[in-house]
Design an enzyme around this catalytic site. Structure first.
Site, PDB file in Angstrom:
ATOM      1  N   ASP A  50       0.841  -1.201   0.000  1.00 46.18           N
ATOM      2  CA  ASP A  50       0.000   0.000   0.000  1.00 46.18           C
ATOM      3  C   ASP A  50       0.871   1.245   0.000  1.00 46.18           C
ATOM      4  O   ASP A  50       1.728   1.408   0.871  1.00 46.18           O
ATOM      5  CB  ASP A  50      -0.878  -0.006   1.268  1.00 46.18           C
ATOM      6  N   TYR A  55       2.708   9.997  -0.267  1.00 43.32           N
ATOM      7  CA  TYR A  55       3.838   9.478   0.518  1.00 43.32           C
ATOM      8  C   TYR A  55       5.172   9.741  -0.187  1.00 43.32           C
ATOM      9  O   TYR A  55       6.237   9.533   0.400  1.00 43.32           O
ATOM     10  CB  TYR A  55       3.712   7.962   0.760  1.00 43.32           C
ATOM     11  N   LYS A  80      -2.963   5.933  -3.943  1.00 39.58           N
ATOM     12  CA  LYS A  80      -4.046   6.874  -3.617  1.00 39.58           C
ATOM     13  C   LYS A  80      -3.859   8.210  -4.320  1.00 39.58           C
ATOM     14  O   LYS A  80      -2.718   8.659  -4.527  1.00 39.58           O
ATOM     15  CB  LYS A  80      -4.082   7.126  -2.096  1.00 39.58           C
ATOM     16  N   HIS A 113      -7.849   9.618  -1.387  1.00 39.13           N
ATOM     17  CA  HIS A 113      -7.129   9.608  -0.110  1.00 39.13           C
ATOM     18  C   HIS A 113      -7.952  10.176   1.064  1.00 39.13           C
ATOM     19  O   HIS A 113      -7.886   9.673   2.185  1.00 39.13           O
ATOM     20  CB  HIS A 113      -5.801  10.357  -0.265  1.00 39.13           C
TER      21      HIS A 113
END
Ligand code: A2P
Length: 295
Positions: A50, A55, A80, A113
Site C-alpha cells: 500500500d 507518501y 491513492k 485519499h
C-alpha cells in the site's frame, strides 16, 4: 518460516477481485529506505503493498516490485489520489503520474485519499475513477477516510459502490459506525494504523491476551482485525516485526478476547486527521512545510 509457508488469507472485494488480507503499509517510511523495506517485505511473503502519491515513495515501491523478480500478477498494489488532484480534470493526469512512478500498467486498487468535504469534489472525482475502472486501468476503486455520510452520498449520487474504505482502525479507536456503514454496503474495511502506530501494543488487555496465546501484542491486534474481516496494512522497517506481522494465522482469538479488544474503543483515540475537517492539499511543499504528514 519460509515465505511460501506463510499463508495469508484473502478477502474478496465486491467486484470479485481478491486482496491479501495482510498488506505492507509504506506511510512514513522515508523515501530512501522504502525500496529496501518493500523488497524485504516481498522476500518475507507480503504480496500486498500500500502506497500513496502523497507518501512520495511510489517510485521506490515500484523499483522494489520490479527488482523482486516476482510475477506482477502475484502482487496486489494499491495507491491513492492526492487531495489537490481531486476533480474531473485532474484525476486522469494524477493517475498516470502514479502509474509512471510505480512503473506499472495496471493498478490493483486506486483510492481517494480523503473526502475533503469543504472542497466538495469527491463525487466528481469518484465518477472519473469509475471511468478508470471501466477502462481496465485499475482492477478496483475505493476510498479512504470516508465517514458514513460520505459513503451514503457517493453511492446515492453515482450508483458505484467503493470496493474498500481504508480508515483508521485500531483497538483504541475502532470506528464501529464507519464499519457498520461499510458492512451494510458490502464495502471491505481496510485498517490503517492497525497497531495504533505502535501505541496500542502496551495496553494491558492486549498484553494479557498475547501472554495467554504465547504470541506478541502486535500479533494479537492484527489477529483481532483479521478475525473481524478487515484488511490490515501494518508498517515496520524491522524484518523481525515484518515477519511476525505476517504470521497471524496460526492461532485463534476467542469471542471473549475479541470483545475485550472491541471494548477498548474510545472516541478520543484518533491519531490521524479528522475526515470532516482534514483539508491538507498534500502538495510536496505542504508536506515538507508540515514536516509531519498524516496518513
Ligand atoms: P518500526 O517501523 O520501528 O518497526 P501502524 O502500522 O499502526 O502504523 O504501526 C506502526 C508502528 O508500530 C511503527 O512505529 C512500527 O515501528 C511499530 N511496529 C510495527 N510492527 C510492530 C511489532 N510487531 N511490534 C512492535 N512494534 C511494531
Amino acid at each position: 518460516m519460509d515465505a511460501e509457508f506463510i499463508s495469508v488469507p484473502k478477502i474478496r472485494l465486491i467486484n470479485g477481485v481478491s486482496v491479501p488480507q495482510v498488506g505492507f503499509g509504506t506511510f512514513q517510511i522515508p523515501e530512501e529506505s522504502t525500496a529496501e523495506a518493500v523488497g524485504q517485505a516481498l522476500r518475507l511473503g507480503y504480496r500486498h503493498i500500500d502506497t500513496a502519491a502523497a507518501y512520495d515513495n511510489e517510485a521506490e515501491v515500484g523499483r522494489a516490485i520490479h527488482e523482486s523478480g516476482l510475477d506482477r500478477s502475484d502482487i496486489f498494489v494499491a495507491t491513492k489520489l492526492r487531495n489537490l488532484d481531486q476533480g474531473t480534470d485532474s484525476v486522469l493526469d494524477a493517475f498516470d503520474a502514479s502509474r509512471r512512478a510505480l512503473g506499472l500498467e495496471v493498478i490493483d486498487l486506486y483510492l481517494i485519499h480523503w473526502p475533503v468535504p469543504c472542497h466538495d469534489r469527491y463525487v466528481e472525482t469518484w465518477q472519473a475513477m469509475s471511468g478508470l475502472l471501466d477502462s481496465g486501468a485499475v482492477r478496483a476503486i475505493g476510498v479512504c477516510n470516508f465517514l458514513p455520510e460520505h459513503l451514503e452520498r457517493l453511492v446515492a449520487e453515482t450508483g458505484v459502490v467503493p470496493a474498500v474504505d481504508q480508515v483508521e482502525v485500531h483497538p483504541a479507536f475502532s470506528q464501529p459506525d464507519v464499519r457498520e456503514a461499510a458492512r451494510l454496503r458490502g464495502i471491505a474495511v481496510e485498517a490503517y494504523s492497525p497497531l495504533g502506530r505502535g501505541g496500542d501494543l502496551a495496553n494491558p488487555v492486549v498484553t494479557s491476551i498475547a501472554q495467554s496465546h504465547g504470541v506478541t501484542p502486535a500479533q494479537v491486534v492484527l489477529r483481532w482485525h483479521v478475525q473481524s474481516g478487515r484488511i490490515v496494512i501494518p508498517k515496520s522497517v524491522h524484518p523481525d516485526r515484518m515477519r511476525q506481522n505476517l504470521e497471524v494465522t496460526g492461532f485463534e482469538l476467542s469471542a471473549y478476547d475479541l470483545s475485550a479488544i472491541d471494548a477498548l474503543d474510545n472516541v478520543s483515540g484518533r491519531i490521524g486527521g479528522d475526515p470532516e475537517i482534514f483539508d491538507f492539499s498534500q502538495s510536496r511543499e505542504d508536506i515538507t512545510a508540515r514536516n509531519e504528514t498524516r496518513q
